[in-house]
Write a protein that holds these residues in place. Structure first.
Motif, PDB file in Angstrom:
ATOM      1  N   VAL A 172       0.819  -1.197  -0.092  1.00  0.00           N
ATOM      2  CA  VAL A 172      -0.027   0.077   0.035  1.00  0.00           C
ATOM      3  C   VAL A 172       0.666   1.313   0.073  1.00  0.00           C
ATOM      4  O   VAL A 172       0.611   2.255  -0.737  1.00  0.00           O
ATOM      5  N   GLN A 173       1.829   1.254   0.628  1.00  0.00           N
ATOM      6  CA  GLN A 173       2.708   2.411   0.917  1.00  0.00           C
ATOM      7  C   GLN A 173       3.354   2.574  -0.494  1.00  0.00           C
ATOM      8  O   GLN A 173       3.742   3.845  -1.001  1.00  0.00           O
ATOM      9  N   TYR A 174       3.634   1.397  -1.239  1.00  0.00           N
ATOM     10  CA  TYR A 174       4.521   1.612  -2.574  1.00  0.00           C
ATOM     11  C   TYR A 174       3.554   2.178  -3.517  1.00  0.00           C
ATOM     12  O   TYR A 174       3.956   3.033  -4.379  1.00  0.00           O
ATOM     13  N   CYS A 195       2.668   9.492  -5.968  1.00  0.00           N
ATOM     14  CA  CYS A 195       3.284  10.841  -5.616  1.00  0.00           C
ATOM     15  C   CYS A 195       4.395  11.033  -6.731  1.00  0.00           C
ATOM     16  O   CYS A 195       4.607  12.035  -7.212  1.00  0.00           O
ATOM     17  N   SER A 196       5.018   9.941  -7.248  1.00  0.00           N
ATOM     18  CA  SER A 196       5.955   9.963  -8.416  1.00  0.00           C
ATOM     19  C   SER A 196       5.250  10.382  -9.567  1.00  0.00           C
ATOM     20  O   SER A 196       6.008  11.342 -10.484  1.00  0.00           O
ATOM     21  N   TYR A 223       2.281  18.119 -11.612  1.00  0.00           N
ATOM     22  CA  TYR A 223       0.747  18.425 -10.997  1.00  0.00           C
ATOM     23  C   TYR A 223       1.162  19.626 -10.196  1.00  0.00           C
ATOM     24  O   TYR A 223       1.804  20.048  -9.314  1.00  0.00           O
ATOM     25  N   GLN A 224      -0.087  20.615 -10.375  1.00  0.00           N
ATOM     26  CA  GLN A 224      -0.054  21.676  -9.621  1.00  0.00           C
ATOM     27  C   GLN A 224      -1.459  21.457  -8.757  1.00  0.00           C
ATOM     28  O   GLN A 224      -2.322  21.275  -9.311  1.00  0.00           O
ATOM     29  N   GLU A 234       8.380   8.684  -1.506  1.00  0.00           N
ATOM     30  CA  GLU A 234       9.411   8.047  -2.169  1.00  0.00           C
ATOM     31  C   GLU A 234       9.888   6.750  -1.786  1.00  0.00           C
ATOM     32  O   GLU A 234      10.047   6.654  -0.433  1.00  0.00           O
ATOM     33  N   MET A 235      10.067   5.564  -2.320  1.00  0.00           N
ATOM     34  CA  MET A 235      10.691   4.313  -1.768  1.00  0.00           C
ATOM     35  C   MET A 235      11.473   3.746  -2.786  1.00  0.00           C
ATOM     36  O   MET A 235      11.510   4.032  -3.861  1.00  0.00           O
TER      37      MET A 235
END
Length: 571
Positions: free
Chosen positions: A454-456, A462-463, A470-471, A570-571
């Motif tokens: 889920v975190q990935y 986000c990436s 994205y604004q 980030e991961m």
């Protein structure tokens, strides 16, 4: 207002025009169903309950109702037997759902139902001078997640760590320290050294039974306020709490109160007096009890034959203190399933004492943490220490990051967030009453139903936002056709459901509702990512799709936060 609430409102108004005024909007909302196949519509309304009021067969009612339902958020209504299948105007709903999330951000899904009233939550509650094992994890993370969920519902949670810091074992520990203890060793490794002394005491008792008498004597001194006994007890407690706080800090769990069992020592006489005044105490084999025959329960022991008060007396004192201190809306006890009878007795005694607020007290039971399918046991050496598990999880995640993303700037912090998150999520994705089998392999994989997965998904989203430039926006401007795929609609439908999931989780004290939800959302988003060209050449299509991604980021981050997990970008 969610599209389902809008549909319920529209159906209620239409039924009223047909002569049915007995169904409220809330009742209609509760009757709405999700069809098993998307081809059958987005929402279905069964007409069986209307047959009596309208004196018609359900299929006839469905046909009549379908003919009158139209307008936003609906695109089409079809009667299929006794059901009205409703198809939504997907562009209208998409704009509404995504726009709401972009505007509200982390407050999406907030409710004011709690009206700021306090909810004391008894959670974690380890015994001092003993190791913090994986067995304590469940109460800690379930209780913390429930506190977050209650806060989301508008309550003010009060997190209470009711430490096990009293009892004869402390007399034994004092004797052991005075005979064999080393101050420097205790300061260096408090829990390890105190446990070693406690174990040695029990080994030495085999050859010297008088040690048991000495242990009882020193506990009596402690109860009577002896200066040395009090000093040593407080020192053991403070050193233990320092060690526990390292683990709590690692898991980002904080408490509003660490009043343990000892705090209620001077509050138990009042309980006995109140029970006597109310004529509820009776003698049984020299002990004083409250009879609970009318509830088919064994009597609740209040005072032993030697005059000593018991666990139940202490919890009655704690309940009175918490009601008077917090005037609570609800009082929650996140304690293992094996204590079920104790809490049933506690609530019934309070009820017999005339306290109506006892109905607002809830035991939140949970299953066991198992190792190789068996209960963990300190005596048999089968306990797994939580501190060691967390350290190993962080280390294992760091190795994966070093291999997969060696240039990541904050590797240590992300390793901590993902490693600790994996341990917490492994517990919370399960319904709390189920036993949980400790499994490294299942816990730490980046695939499947895990915290790292889920975190990935959150980090991937986000990436995408970074790569797409994205604004942040608070309004949704949906380009025609940008989100008309079945993959996009599946994501939008799930995003819309988030407030309902939080409500269910709160009503049932069940964090697994949110655990399962964030897994579903992560999986559904990944399908959208795999099948739709999000960073399209056409700027308007890209902008609309990135707004959907931004909504996913907001909801995944908030869902993880409610469970007590961080959401790395980030991961």
């Amino acid at each position: 207002m969610s599209y389902k609430h809008q549909v319920a409102e529209k159906i209620t108004a239409t039924l009223s025009s047909m002569g049915v005024d007995t169904l409220t909007k809330e009742a209609v909302y509760g009757m709405l169903e999700t069809p098993p196949n998307p081809a059958m519509g987005d929402v279905a309304f069964p007409c069986f309950q209307l047959a009596k009021a309208l004196r018609k067969a359900p299929p006839m009612i469905a046909a009549e109702l379908a003919g009158q339902l139209s307008g936003a958020p609906l695109r089409e209504s079809q009667a299929v037997g006794p059901y009205v299948n409703l198809f939504l105007d997907q562009e209208n709903v998409a704009e509404q759902v995504i726009g709401t999330i972009l505007t509200q951000g982390s407050t999406y899904g907030n409710s004011s139902i709690g009206q700021g009233r306090k909810v004391p939550i008894d959670l974690s509650s380890p015994n001092i001078a003993k190791p913090f094992s994986m067995g304590h994890l469940r109460s800690t993370v379930i209780g913390n997640a429930i506190a977050n969920i209650m806060e989301k519902q508008g309550y003010e949670p009060v997190r209470i760590n009711h430490l096990g810091d009293w009892g004869t074992q402390f007399g034994k520990l004092i004797v052991a320290y005075r005979l064999w203890g080393d101050e420097a060793k205790v300061k260096a490794e408090p829990i390890k050294e105190l446990l070693s002394l406690y174990v040695r005491f029990h080994e030495e008792v085999e050859n010297d039974p008088t040690l048991e008498d000495q242990g009882r004597e020193w506990f009596k001194k402690l109860e009577d306020g002896d200066e040395e006994a009090q000093y040593l007890w407080k020192w053991f407690r403070d050193e233990s709490l320092k060690e526990f706080m390292k683990i709590y800090d690692l898991m980002n769990v904080a408490f509003d109160s660490t009043h343990g069992e000892a705090f209620y020592n001077d509050k138990m006489d009042r309980v006995v007096t109140l029970l006597e005044e109310k004529g509820l105490l009776t003698e049984s084999d020299g002990a004083m009890v409250v009879n609970l025959d009318e509830y088919n329960m064994p009597p609740c022991l209040i005072k032993k034959s030697d005059g000593a008060t018991l666990y139940a007396t202490r919890d009655l004192a704690a309940a009175l203190f918490r009601n008077e201190s917090y005037d609570f809306a609800k009082a929650l006890y996140v304690v293992g399933n094996e204590q079920r009878l104790h809490f049933q007795q506690l609530y019934k005694v309070l009820e017999k004492m005339g306290y109506a607020w006892s109905a607002d007290m809830h035991h939140i039971p949970f299953g066991m943490m198992l190792k190789d399918g068996k209960k963990m046991s300190t005596r048999k050496g089968k306990v797994v220490l939580l501190e060691e598990v967390l350290a190993q999880a962080i280390s294992d995640v760091q190795k994966v990051i070093e291999e997969k993303n060696p240039t990541l700037s904050n590797k240590e912090e992300v390793s901590r967030q993902v490693g600790v998150g994996a341990v917490i999520f492994h517990d919370l994705k399960n319904f709390r009453l189920n036993d949980v089998n400790f499994s490294w392999e299942e816990m730490l994989t980046f695939e499947g139903e895990t915290g790292p997965y889920v975190q990935y998904a959150h980090a991937r989203a986000c990436s995408l936002l970074r790569r797409g430039g994205y604004q942040p926006a608070t309004t949704m401007n949906l380009a025609s056709g940008a989100l008309d795929s079945k993959e996009a609609w599946a994501v939008i439908t799930l995003l819309n459901a988030f407030p309902e999931v939080i409500e269910r989780a709160a009503d049932n004290f069940d964090p697994s509702q949110i655990g399962k939800y964030v897994i579903d959302l992560a999986q559904t988003f990944n399908k959208f990512y795999a099948n739709v060209r999000i960073l399209a050449d056409e700027e308007d299509l890209k902008a609309s799709r990135l707004q959907l991604v931004a909504a996913v980021v907001a909801v995944l981050k908030e869902g993880l936060r409610l469970l007590g997990l961080a959401a790395p970008e980030e991961m």
